[in-house]
Design a protein around this motif. Structure first.
Motif, short mmCIF file in Angstrom:
data_model
loop_
_atom_site.label_atom_id
_atom_site.label_comp_id
_atom_site.label_asym_id
_atom_site.label_seq_id
_atom_site.Cartn_x
_atom_site.Cartn_y
_atom_site.Cartn_z
N VAL A 308 -4.77 64.73 -15.24
CA VAL A 308 -3.66 65.08 -14.35
C VAL A 308 -4.07 64.63 -12.95
CG1 VAL A 308 -2.37 67.00 -13.33
CG2 VAL A 308 -2.88 67.00 -15.77
N LYS A 309 -3.45 63.53 -12.48
CA LYS A 309 -3.89 62.96 -11.20
C LYS A 309 -2.93 63.28 -10.07
CE LYS A 309 -6.94 59.25 -12.45
NZ LYS A 309 -6.70 58.75 -13.82
N ARG A 310 -1.64 63.39 -10.42
CA ARG A 310 -0.63 63.63 -9.37
C ARG A 310 0.20 64.84 -9.75
NH1 ARG A 310 0.81 58.99 -6.29
NH2 ARG A 310 2.95 59.72 -6.23
N VAL A 311 0.34 65.75 -8.81
CA VAL A 311 1.11 66.97 -9.08
C VAL A 311 2.17 67.13 -7.98
CG1 VAL A 311 0.98 69.49 -9.25
CG2 VAL A 311 -0.85 68.11 -10.20
N ALA A 312 3.37 67.51 -8.40
CA ALA A 312 4.40 67.84 -7.40
C ALA A 312 4.48 69.36 -7.28
CB ALA A 312 5.73 67.26 -7.84
N VAL A 313 4.50 69.85 -6.06
CA VAL A 313 4.67 71.29 -5.83
C VAL A 313 6.04 71.48 -5.17
CG1 VAL A 313 3.79 73.33 -4.61
CG2 VAL A 313 2.19 71.67 -5.59
N ILE A 314 6.86 72.33 -5.77
CA ILE A 314 8.20 72.56 -5.19
C ILE A 314 8.18 73.88 -4.44
CG2 ILE A 314 10.65 72.79 -5.68
CD1 ILE A 314 10.26 71.21 -8.20
N GLY A 315 8.42 73.79 -3.14
CA GLY A 315 8.42 74.99 -2.29
C GLY A 315 7.15 75.03 -1.45
N GLY A 316 7.35 75.03 -0.14
CA GLY A 316 6.18 75.01 0.78
C GLY A 316 5.97 76.34 1.46
N GLY A 317 6.35 77.42 0.79
CA GLY A 317 6.13 78.76 1.36
C GLY A 317 4.67 79.16 1.21
N TYR A 343 11.49 73.14 6.96
CA TYR A 343 10.67 73.88 6.00
C TYR A 343 9.47 73.05 5.55
CZ TYR A 343 14.25 77.50 5.47
OH TYR A 343 15.13 78.52 5.69
N LEU A 344 9.74 71.75 5.40
CA LEU A 344 8.67 70.88 4.92
C LEU A 344 7.53 70.84 5.95
CD1 LEU A 344 7.64 68.92 2.79
CD2 LEU A 344 8.86 67.08 3.94
N LEU A 345 7.92 70.67 7.19
CA LEU A 345 6.91 70.61 8.25
C LEU A 345 6.10 71.91 8.29
CD1 LEU A 345 6.49 68.28 10.17
CD2 LEU A 345 7.60 69.61 11.97
N ARG A 346 6.82 73.02 8.13
CA ARG A 346 6.14 74.32 8.15
C ARG A 346 5.15 74.43 6.97
NH1 ARG A 346 9.96 79.36 7.57
NH2 ARG A 346 9.66 78.72 5.42
N GLY A 347 5.58 73.93 5.81
CA GLY A 347 4.71 73.95 4.62
C GLY A 347 3.46 73.12 4.84
N ILE A 348 3.65 71.92 5.38
CA ILE A 348 2.50 71.03 5.60
C ILE A 348 1.55 71.67 6.64
CG2 ILE A 348 1.83 68.78 6.57
CD1 ILE A 348 4.23 67.61 5.09
N LYS A 349 2.14 72.27 7.65
CA LYS A 349 1.31 72.94 8.68
C LYS A 349 0.48 74.06 8.04
CE LYS A 349 2.36 71.88 13.17
NZ LYS A 349 3.70 71.31 13.43
N MET A 350 1.11 74.77 7.09
CA MET A 350 0.36 75.86 6.44
C MET A 350 -0.81 75.30 5.63
SD MET A 350 2.51 79.09 5.32
CE MET A 350 4.03 78.60 4.60
N VAL A 351 -0.56 74.18 4.93
CA VAL A 351 -1.66 73.56 4.17
C VAL A 351 -2.77 73.16 5.13
CG1 VAL A 351 -2.33 71.65 2.66
CG2 VAL A 351 -0.08 72.71 2.39
N GLU A 352 -2.37 72.52 6.24
CA GLU A 352 -3.38 72.10 7.22
C GLU A 352 -4.15 73.31 7.75
OE1 GLU A 352 -1.08 68.11 8.87
OE2 GLU A 352 -1.07 69.93 10.09
N GLY A 353 -3.42 74.37 8.02
CA GLY A 353 -4.04 75.60 8.52
C GLY A 353 -5.04 76.15 7.51
N ASN A 354 -4.66 76.13 6.22
CA ASN A 354 -5.57 76.62 5.17
C ASN A 354 -6.86 75.81 5.16
OD1 ASN A 354 -3.66 78.42 4.29
ND2 ASN A 354 -2.91 77.14 2.61
N VAL A 355 -6.69 74.47 5.20
CA VAL A 355 -7.86 73.59 5.10
C VAL A 355 -8.74 73.75 6.35
CG1 VAL A 355 -8.58 71.16 5.02
CG2 VAL A 355 -6.69 71.94 3.59
N ARG A 356 -8.09 73.78 7.52
CA ARG A 356 -8.88 73.90 8.76
C ARG A 356 -9.57 75.28 8.83
NH1 ARG A 356 -8.03 69.21 9.98
NH2 ARG A 356 -6.02 68.26 10.49
N GLY A 357 -8.92 76.27 8.27
CA GLY A 357 -9.51 77.62 8.23
C GLY A 357 -10.81 77.59 7.43
N LEU A 358 -10.82 76.82 6.34
CA LEU A 358 -12.04 76.72 5.53
C LEU A 358 -13.15 76.03 6.32
CD1 LEU A 358 -10.53 75.73 2.06
CD2 LEU A 358 -11.52 77.93 2.68
#
Ligand SMILES: C[C@H](O)CC(=O)SCCNC(=O)CCNC(=O)[C@H](O)C(C)(C)COP(=O)(O)OP(=O)(O)OC[C@H]1O[C@@H](n2cnc3c(N)ncnc32)[C@H](O)[C@@H]1OP(=O)(O)O
Length: 724
Positions: A308-317, A343-358
């Motif tokens: 499984v190389k590519r995954v789509a995630v629906i919903g960026g909450g 919403y998309l921008l907010r979702g991507i920001k959350m992912v970035e926040g998660n990664v930067r938090g680590l």
């Protein structure tokens, strides 16, 4: 591949190479210990042997003493089956033996494995070998002299850290710290080790007995200070676990009275700890976690997981962005879909926040963070879905919306694509009702925050194909989750088992027990926080939605209270707005808020469940039991309905999904420790006093009255069903 045992080959150079062999990790099972002793005695006796090299077969030195033996001791209570390795083999035969011994380490040397190497006179390692003493995580302490030799080889401070955190270091760091004498490539490992051993024999290199060293220990007052700080930390981080303080005491014994006395004390304390409930619980969790990867009719029918190389995630909450984070950190390419660019921008920001938090918490290197973020792409339509291998839907819990999404993705994705939903409550058959791809539909239930919590609950229906389950299990492992496969029912295995946890706490509150007393007792039991603080953290919106859903599904045994509605009405929204049962201020710990008490009083007036209108009087112990026994009771129903493959799957799910203390072995294991009969009679008594919420289940009643453990396989319980 060689079988279980120990081999010895003597070369023309006069070096005997003794090799441990017990695939897959060369665990030191009793026949291996016996074999080691025999080969060392033989090598010492043989005149053509000048020096010895000790190594492991198949690219690994050893994963330590055989943990199955602990399990046997736990079942039988017979400690005498533990061999005397520490004094007889490590001190007398290896360290004080007449011939020099060099350890050649590759892959890993953990626990008893590393302790054997520390009894040798030098250690040569290949790059990237894991070195550690994780015994405390099994409720015991290093028992082959590790508490004494590790501080002597690399200093007290670092040794204490390695033992108390049960965290291995790599051989590169081991070399810097002095645990490893030389770091050489795998190809060179044996050649260099042989020469080193001969050099010691010829006195060209020092013949060092670690137990006799004191040069790295520092002064007595320095040592005492380090141990004092460590004790304070252990009291805070591991309050219910005896092995941490015991380990520090044993280390101190050796520092004050010499290494050999330390070894003797270690052996004595080890025997006490093996028999402790903590060790029973932690060893059970060790095997329970590994058992989850064996799923009948999935992992035993010769299937291979597809890539499984590519995954789509629906919903960026919150959930979607957490899932996307976990996937990109596992090197899986993610397409994150939202309905509009805001919403998309907010979702991507959350992912970035998660990664930067680590990165900020030093859990991830900067370059790895950048690499992970480059694996993420945001999209607003399905065009990129044509070449994904899996979709994970993580939108709000609305049936029509999920049904529409599933019929859309069925069209947009390739025919092999796995169609997963992260729903935590909705029946999967309902989600996939409008598709004709039922065999590809599966639940991928993550726990919030999804990039942190280690559990992945994989929900299958009768129609989900074995291949799809296997593929999702493999993805789970790649993203460092522990996948547990469960059957389809309302709330699935974990939330279903734990719904009485929240409801039981609210019932107690309405029976007149103080809210903060409940939280304090549950934290003292070992959960990271009490049920009310957890509710503050999770948000009242979740509490209301889930409460409604589960209340309706299990109406025969639900307790509904208007408290959360009353809190919301009075302007409280938990941690979100800084006001819940507790007050939340930046930079300080949550403080109990006394102004919540009148609202609770108002709630008590509405529910009116206190017998005679007076608060009930209960002991601390009974409070914990009144909250957790209903959970065990629901776990019994889950097992009875065949929602889980085995009882221990619920144990691991409760530990990894609900943070139930691992040293209590998980919810069912704990139930068996407390005793099914005690649980049954208590529930029966409370159900007579306080109503059907406490009514014992058929399964519990049967097991309690027949004296069968709750964890015994279903075949012992006639009439059991299976959803798997
Ligand atoms: C007296 C002494 O001081 C006491 C001790 O030495 S106690 C033991 C200390 N050692 C440990 O705690 C290490 C435990 N093992 C591990 O952490 C991990 O298994 C590992 C890092 C070695 C390998 O991890 P990984 O490659 O992911 O494989 P993993 O699935 O965990 O293990 C492979 C198999 O080896 C088994 N295994 C691993 N270590 C074992 C051990 N020490 N004893 C018995 N079995 C062991 C596992 O149960 C599993 O068996 P299974 O395939 O039948 O389920």
């Amino acid at each position: 591949m060689a079988g279980v045992g120990v081999t010895m080959e003597v070369g023309n150079d006069g070096v005997a190479v003794i090799t441990i062999s017990n695939p897959p990790v060369n665990a030191l099972a009793i026949p291996v210990v016996d074999g080691l002793k025999a080969k060392f005695v033989e090598a010492t006796r043989r005149e053509d042997v000048k020096a010895i090299v000790l190594t492991g077969n198949g690219g690994k030195f050893s994963g330590g003493f055989d943990i199955n033996v602990f399990e046997k001791v736990h079942k039988t209570g017979d400690i005498s089956i533990m061999p005397d390795v520490s004094v007889d083999l490590v001190v007398n035969t290896i360290e004080d033996g007449k011939k020099p011994v060099v350890a050649a380490i590759e892959g890993l040397a953990l626990g008893g494995g590393l302790e054997l190497t520390m009894g040798c006179h030098a250690r040569i390692a290949a790059p990237k070998a894991q070195l550690g003493l994780p015994e405390l995580s099994l409720g015991v302490l290093p028992g082959f002299g590790g508490t004494q030799r590790l501080p002597r080889l690399l200093g007290l401070s670092k040794a204490v850290e390695i033992m108390l955190l049960s965290k291995p270091i790599m051989s590169e760091e081991g070399k810097k710290l002095g645990l490893i004498d030389a770091l050489v490539s795998s190809e060179e490992l044996l050649r260099v080790s042989r020469l080193w051993a001969l050099d010691i024999a010829a006195r060209r290199k020092p013949w060092i007995r670690s137990l006799h060293r004191t040069d790295k220990l520092g002064s007595l007052s320095e040592s005492r200070e380090i141990l004092k700080v460590a004790r304070q930390q252990a009291k805070q981080t591991a309050p219910n676990m005896p092995q941490h303080l015991a380990c520090l005491d044993v280390i101190e014994e050796g520092i004050v009275h010499g290494g050999y006395n330390g070894v003797l004390k270690e052996a004595q304390v080890f025997k006490e700890l093996v028999l402790s409930d903590t060790s029973r619980g932690l060893v059970h969790v060790f095997f329970a976690q590994r058992a989850t990867s064996k799923v009948p009719n999935v992992t035993d029918i010769g299937l291979k997981p597809r890539s499984v190389k590519r995954v789509a995630v629906i919903g960026g909450g919150l959930m979607g962005s957490g899932i996307a984070t976990a996937l990109i950190l596992g090197n899986i390419y993610v397409v994150l879909k939202e309905v509009n660019s805001e919403y998309l921008l907010r979702g991507i920001k959350m992912v970035e926040g998660n990664v930067r938090g680590l990165v900020a918490r030093k859990k991830l290197a900067q370059d790895k963070a950048e690499k992970a973020l480059s694996m993420l792409k945001g999209v607003l339509d399905y065009s990129e879905f044509r070449n994904v291998d899996m979709v994970i839907e993580a939108v709000i819990e609305k049936v029509p919306l999920k049904q529409t999404i599933f019929s859309e993705i069925e069209k947009a994705c390739p025919p092999h694509c796995i169609l997963a939903t992260n729903t935590s409550t909705i029946d999967l058959n309902v989600v996939g009702e409008k598709t004709s791809s039922q065999d590809r539909i599966v639940g991928a239930h993550f726990f919030s925050p999804a990039h942190v919590m280690p559990l992945l609950e994989i929900v299958r229906t009768e129609k989900t194909s074995a291949q799809v389950i296997l593929d999702l299990m493999a993805v789970g492992k790649i993203i460092k989750k522990v996948p547990v496969v469960v059957g389809n029912c309302t709330a699935f295995a974990v939330n279903r088992t734990f719904f009485p946890y929240t409801q039981g706490s609210h019932l107690l509150l309405n029976l007149g027990v103080d809210v903060f007393r409940i939280d304090k007792l549950i934290s003292r039991f070992g959960l990271p926080m009490g049920p009310f603080q957890l509710q503050d953290l999770a948000g009242y919106g979740v509490a209301l939605a889930v409460g409604k859903e589960l209340g309706a599904a299990f109406s025969d045994r639900s307790f509904r209270s208007p408290l959360v509605e009353l809190l919301v009405k009075s302007g409280r929204n938990g941690k979100n707005n800084g006001k819940g049962y507790y007050l939340y201020e930046k930079g300080s710990k949550p403080k109990p808020d006394p102004s919540v008490l009148p609202i609770i009083e108002e709630c008590r007036r509405v529910t009116n469940v206190m017998p005679g209108g007076k608060p009930i009087s209960v002991s601390d112990n009974e409070i914990v039991e009144m909250i957790l026994f209903p959970v065990v009771n629901e776990a019994c129903r889950v097992m009875d309905e065949g929602v889980v493959v085995r009882a221990s799957d619920l144990d691991i799910a409760s530990v990894l999904g609900m943070s139930f203390p691992s040293y209590r072995g998980g919810i069912v294991f704990w139930g068996d420790t407390v005793g099914p009969n005690h649980i049954y009679t208590s529930l029966k008594k409370w159900s007579e006093l306080y109503g059907s919420f406490y009514k014992p289940s058929r399964f519990l009643e049967e097991r309690a009255t027949k004296g069968i453990p709750l964890s015994a396989p279903a075949s012992t319980s006639p009439g059991s069903r299976s959803r798997l």
